[in-house]
Design a protein around this motif. Structure first.
Motif, PDB file in Angstrom:
ATOM      1  N   GLY B 119       0.737  -1.272  -0.017  1.00 51.72           N
ATOM      2  CA  GLY B 119      -0.052  -0.132  -0.010  1.00 51.72           C
ATOM      3  C   GLY B 119       0.809   1.257   0.057  1.00 51.72           C
ATOM      4  N   VAL B 120       2.141   1.232  -0.017  1.00 52.59           N
ATOM      5  CA  VAL B 120       3.047   2.198   0.120  1.00 52.59           C
ATOM      6  C   VAL B 120       2.846   3.065  -1.319  1.00 52.59           C
ATOM      7  N   PRO B 121       2.740   4.297  -1.603  1.00 62.98           N
ATOM      8  CA  PRO B 121       2.504   4.881  -2.605  1.00 62.98           C
ATOM      9  C   PRO B 121       3.778   4.749  -3.520  1.00 62.98           C
ATOM     10  N   SER B 122       3.544   4.418  -4.799  1.00 60.23           N
ATOM     11  CA  SER B 122       4.669   4.373  -5.677  1.00 60.23           C
ATOM     12  C   SER B 122       5.703   5.465  -5.794  1.00 60.23           C
ATOM     13  N   ILE B 123       5.334   6.671  -5.450  1.00 63.67           N
ATOM     14  CA  ILE B 123       6.113   7.836  -5.637  1.00 63.67           C
ATOM     15  C   ILE B 123       6.973   7.613  -4.502  1.00 63.67           C
ATOM     16  N   VAL B 124       6.436   7.049  -3.379  1.00 61.27           N
ATOM     17  CA  VAL B 124       7.490   7.193  -2.162  1.00 61.27           C
ATOM     18  C   VAL B 124       8.515   6.311  -2.476  1.00 61.27           C
ATOM     19  N   MET B 125       8.130   5.149  -3.237  1.00 59.49           N
ATOM     20  CA  MET B 125       9.235   4.053  -3.590  1.00 59.49           C
ATOM     21  C   MET B 125      10.463   4.997  -4.487  1.00 59.49           C
ATOM     22  N   GLY B 126       9.958   5.980  -5.450  1.00 55.00           N
ATOM     23  CA  GLY B 126      10.823   6.556  -6.418  1.00 55.00           C
ATOM     24  C   GLY B 126      11.717   7.353  -5.276  1.00 55.00           C
ATOM     25  N   VAL B 127      11.140   8.147  -4.222  1.00 55.18           N
ATOM     26  CA  VAL B 127      11.936   8.998  -3.407  1.00 55.18           C
ATOM     27  C   VAL B 127      12.940   8.181  -2.935  1.00 55.18           C
ATOM     28  N   ALA B 128      12.508   6.873  -2.488  1.00 61.46           N
ATOM     29  CA  ALA B 128      13.510   6.023  -1.667  1.00 61.46           C
ATOM     30  C   ALA B 128      14.719   5.473  -2.607  1.00 61.46           C
TER      31      ALA B 128
END
Lengths: 314, 295
Positions: B119-128
């Motif tokens: 459920g973690v937003p995909s944009i947060v994956m990008g930031v990580a």
């Protein structure tokens, strides 16, 4: 020996899921350190007042003023608008599919909602930019302004058709499938004896659905709605393309806004300095924590129902 | 008294009818946008598709013509990297959950973490991924210090893990215990039994899960915005920024040129055909009964 080795390898794979979550969290914390030291908790609710215009200056990368307030506001407004439109439709669809639908239609309809979930966000955005937004601009927004303009929530100063409302509509379309499929799941989990009991007492079909299905499944339905909220909060591409991207706080739902996800999408690659990037990372960190809490809560609620734990009776 | 009861019964019938009507109406309202999206996509996309789309790279802004050949190849490269990361870890995690950790606290915690990670937003994956690979000059991972295809692939790969892991677990749980017992009774070591009996029996279902995860990340744009970045030219190097179909659609959708809008629609049609094909295949396989061979 090989047995133990194999088992450990599998444990390692499983543990790496933990490791990934921890790694993401630690990287985000590290990246947002600069902004956290500079602004502290004020970042999420305070802003600098511009000395010339006397207006709040929320987001000014050049002078180093950063406040997440307009983004938090935009995320909340667009998500709740989306939920407001999606929840009744999703529950209606789930009721139709589980209780009323002729078996011939059930398969194709379930497939269609599944497809709706599989369409990439960017394609929703593309469709919204070229079809939905013109539609809102020409027909829906003028009507809303005419009918509800007096409330102040539908101002007529943004002729573009973009804004919170457009974002809410596209979010509603996007979170419908997840809410509806989970609602369906918890409704199917209600034992048939409950339905039969209600019908045997002379209930009409709707009364049966209300008394035995929705009552019993309500915790799960709330879980499904919260899960939909989690999706809406983090949705990026489609929202970025239709919300208008203006960092301010407006009362009118037809005004241009921004969300936490969309400001990251727009500015991260070209952040002008370290503080700017750090502030954006902090917004990402906030989004990460909020969605983790929301998702955890939703999962617990859905599990409580579908795992066979008896639904709480009043 | 009697008439009162009659009125009440009439009200109940009407309520029932109204509820049925509302449920049907909401179904129609849900199906309508989907049909609208598809019809418009096919109409716009098909009229813009041409051979050039698959063979040429983008023209400079403002010039007409050009295609998305580099973006299609770029997406393939990104998906290869993400599958190489996401599928083995996901399947391994799934095997642990179903075969070794059944009922343990650790397994429950991992299952829960996987669901939450999903459920973690995909944009947060990008930031990580940016913080992990793009920004540091040195790290335990390769290709650090600049935008690269590798960083985009990692972001997408992480997103695949929870889906693959959970479906693998579900499919393995469906394999009857008798099969495992039979293998062990023949003296097969446990790891052999897991790999060539249990996993093999469940393999159609596991492949389905992988396809589902694959289809999901194939359309992801947000995590690529500041990792893979996009590229106007040919590149297949993991060390360079790379073009991707969804990224290119986004860039063209918000551009002011009609010609680029047409390319965006064509790209969207290609992407959706790929994804719908994957989902339909998945549905076909699952509806046929995943484990027919086993029972």
């Amino acid at each position: 020996m090989a047995d133990k080795g194999f088992e450990w390898l599998m444990v390692l794979c499983a543990l790496s899921i933990f490791a990934i979550v921890v790694l993401i969290a630690s990287e985000l914390v590290k990246g947002s350190n600069l902004s956290w030291n500079q602004f502290g908790f004020d970042f999420f609710y305070k802003s600098v007042i511009d000395s010339y215009t006397k207006l709040p200056n929320y987001w000014d990368p050049v002078n180093g003023h950063f406040s997440a307030l307009p983004f938090v506001y935009g995320t909340l407004v667009s998500s709740f608008l989306g939920l407001l439109m999606a929840v009744p439709l999703a529950v209606g669809l789930a009721v139709f599919l589980t209780e009323m639908c002729p078996p011939v239609l059930r398969g194709p309809l379930a497939f269609i909602t599944e497809l709706l979930a599989a369409i990439p966000s960017v394609i929703y955005g593309l469709w919204a930019v070229f079809v939905l937004v013109p539609l809102l601009r020409e027909y829906v927004n003028p009507m809303l302004i005419k009918l509800f303009g007096w409330t102040g929530f539908f101002g007529d100063d943004n002729p573009s058709g973009l804004g919170y409302f457009a974002a809410g509509v596209i979010l509603a379309i996007m979170i419908l499938p997840i809410i509806s499929s989970l609602t369906r799941e918890v409704m199917t989990a209600v034992p048939n004896s409950q339905r039969e009991a209600a019908l045997a007492l002379g209930a009409t079909r709707w009364e049966m659905i209300w008394i035995s299905v929705i009552r019993n499944a309500r915790i799960g339905i709330v879980g499904a709605i919260i899960l939909g909220l989690g999706r809406a909060l983090g949705e990026t591409m489609a929202v970025t393309m239709v919300i208008g991207n203006s960092p301010g706080i407006y009362r009118s739902l037809l005004a241009n806004g921004t969300t936490m996800a969309s400001v990251i999408a727009n500015e991260y690659a070209e952040a002008s300095n370290d503080l700017h990037r750090s502030a954006l990372t902090e917004i990402g960190l906030a989004l990460f924590f909020v969605t983790i809490i929301v998702n955890a809560a939703a999962r617990l609620l859905v599990w409580a129902v579908t795992r066979g734990a008896p639904a709480r009776v009043q | 008294m009697r008439s009162e009861r009659k009125v009440w019964s009439r009200i109940r019938t009407l309520t029932d009818g109204a509820a049925t009507g509302l449920a049907v109406l909401s179904t129609v309202l849900v199906v309508a946008p989907l049909v609208a999206i598809f019809v418009y996509l096919i109409y716009k996309g098909a009229s813009s598709l041409s051979l050039d789309f698959f063979t040429k790279i983008p023209k400079p802004e403002g010039e007409s013509g050009g295609g998305m050949a580099n973006a299609i190849v770029g997406s393939a490269v990104l998906l290869a990297v993400s599958s190489a990361i996401g599928i083995p870890i996901g399947i391994g995690g799934g095997i642990f959950l179903a075969e070794f950790g059944r009922g343990t606290k650790l397994a429950n915690a991992i299952r829960f973490t996987a669901d939450v990670l999903n459920g973690v937003p995909s944009i947060v994956m990008g930031v990580a991924a940016y913080a992990l690979i793009v920004s540091p000059q040195k790290s335990f991972l390769p290709f650090t210090g600049h935008f690269s295809a590798f960083s985009g692939g990692v972001a997408l790969g992480i997103m695949m893990i929870p889906t693959v892991c959970r479906t693998t677990e579900e499919m393995l749980l469906m394999v009857p215990n008798a099969v495992r017992e039979a293998a062990l009774a023949l003296g097969v070591p446990n790891w052999r039994s897991v790999l060539s009996i249990t996993v093999k029996t469940a393999s159609p279902g596991i492949i389905t899960g992988c396809m589902l995860a694959f289809a999901r990340v194939a359309g992801e744009t947000a995590p690529l915005l500041f990792t893979a970045l996009g590229n106007q030219f040919w590149s297949t190097s993991l060390n360079e920024p790379i073009a991707a179909l969804p990224l290119q659609i986004y860039v063209y959708a918000i551009s002011p040129y009609d010609d680029q809008h047409r390319l965006a629609w064509a790209g969207a049609l290609v992407l959706i055909v790929l994804i719908v094909a994957a989902v339909a295949l998945v549905r076909y396989v699952t509806s046929r009964g995943v484990l027919k061979g086993a029972s």
